[in-house]
Scaffold this motif. Sequence first.
Motif, PDB file in Angstrom:
ATOM      1  N   ARG A 162       0.827  -1.202   0.000  1.00  0.00           N
ATOM      2  CA  ARG A 162       0.000   0.000   0.000  1.00  0.00           C
ATOM      3  C   ARG A 162       0.863   1.254   0.000  1.00  0.00           C
ATOM      4  N   GLU A 163       1.904   1.259   0.830  1.00  0.00           N
ATOM      5  CA  GLU A 163       2.781   2.420   0.903  1.00  0.00           C
ATOM      6  C   GLU A 163       3.599   2.584  -0.377  1.00  0.00           C
ATOM      7  N   ALA A 164       3.958   1.460  -1.017  1.00  0.00           N
ATOM      8  CA  ALA A 164       4.672   1.540  -2.293  1.00  0.00           C
ATOM      9  C   ALA A 164       3.786   2.174  -3.354  1.00  0.00           C
ATOM     10  N   ALA A 165       2.505   1.803  -3.350  1.00  0.00           N
ATOM     11  CA  ALA A 165       1.559   2.380  -4.302  1.00  0.00           C
ATOM     12  C   ALA A 165       1.384   3.872  -4.053  1.00  0.00           C
ATOM     13  N   LEU A 166       1.329   4.267  -2.782  1.00  0.00           N
ATOM     14  CA  LEU A 166       1.206   5.688  -2.452  1.00  0.00           C
ATOM     15  C   LEU A 166       2.435   6.459  -2.917  1.00  0.00           C
ATOM     16  N   GLY A 167       3.628   5.866  -2.727  1.00  0.00           N
ATOM     17  CA  GLY A 167       4.856   6.541  -3.124  1.00  0.00           C
ATOM     18  C   GLY A 167       4.967   6.735  -4.622  1.00  0.00           C
ATOM     19  N   ALA A 168       4.520   5.744  -5.390  1.00  0.00           N
ATOM     20  CA  ALA A 168       4.628   5.823  -6.850  1.00  0.00           C
ATOM     21  C   ALA A 168       3.483   6.623  -7.469  1.00  0.00           C
ATOM     22  N   ALA A 169       2.454   6.923  -6.692  1.00  0.00           N
ATOM     23  CA  ALA A 169       1.295   7.647  -7.231  1.00  0.00           C
ATOM     24  C   ALA A 169       1.671   9.029  -7.727  1.00  0.00           C
ATOM     25  N   ALA A 170       2.786   9.579  -7.226  1.00  0.00           N
ATOM     26  CA  ALA A 170       3.228  10.891  -7.704  1.00  0.00           C
ATOM     27  C   ALA A 170       3.692  10.833  -9.159  1.00  0.00           C
ATOM     28  N   LYS A 171       3.989   9.624  -9.646  1.00  0.00           N
ATOM     29  CA  LYS A 171       4.461   9.438 -11.020  1.00  0.00           C
ATOM     30  C   LYS A 171       3.322   9.200 -12.010  1.00  0.00           C
ATOM     31  N   GLY A 172       2.134   8.942 -11.500  1.00  0.00           N
ATOM     32  CA  GLY A 172       0.987   8.651 -12.367  1.00  0.00           C
ATOM     33  C   GLY A 172      -0.006   7.777 -11.627  1.00  0.00           C
ATOM     34  N   THR A 173      -1.023   7.348 -12.320  1.00  0.00           N
ATOM     35  CA  THR A 173      -2.024   6.467 -11.721  1.00  0.00           C
ATOM     36  C   THR A 173      -1.493   5.049 -11.673  1.00  0.00           C
TER      37      THR A 173
END
Length: 218
Positions: A162-173
């Motif tokens: 979940r935290e990895a997804a939150l971190g990468a969300a700044a790069k796109g959906t």
Amino acid sequence: MKRNIVIATLTAAALAGGTVAAFAAGDEETATRPATGANVQVVSDRDDDADADADADDATDDRSDDADDRTAVSGSGVTAAEAIAAALRHTPGTAVSAELEDDGAGAGTWGVDVVRGDGAEYDVDVSGTGKVLGAHRDTDDDSDSEDRAELAALKGARFDAREAALGAAAKGTVTEVGADEESGAVAWSVETVKDGRASEWKVALDTGKVTQDHSDDD
């Protein structure tokens, strides 16, 4: 005298016939040669057309894949992080991957893989509204030492799926997140879509640092 006239007439007729035959033979040969050359040119043109059609099909497939990604993203009302959180509330354990379905009737639905404390693995389906549609146990017993090592690394990670997804969300959906082992090191692999373009990222388990993934396809 009459005999000489008759001989002369027959000789002239024979010569005339030979000339006509010669012209006829020449016409037939001339007509045959261009026809052969034309056939070779037509075959070459067909080959070029086939190559062009193949290139067009490849380009169409690429555009279709991008369109599927955009459709799936627009069809889901929850993010990857939200889908993982919902799956873990329903089936507590360690989330090892999450993927957004991009085609068919399930487009916009998240599939989240969760490993429970007893080692049982479950596939949890989360709708585009965040509702858990169901969970079923994965009965394939094909895990190996590499899979067990990855799971051990994930359980001890400071940054979970979940935290990895939150971190990468700044790069796109985010459309997919999962564990990836490379050269003995385990990290989160995350796929994103932005402006219709797909990208891949690595998220460190211990620091949460996001770096672009340079795969063999680059």
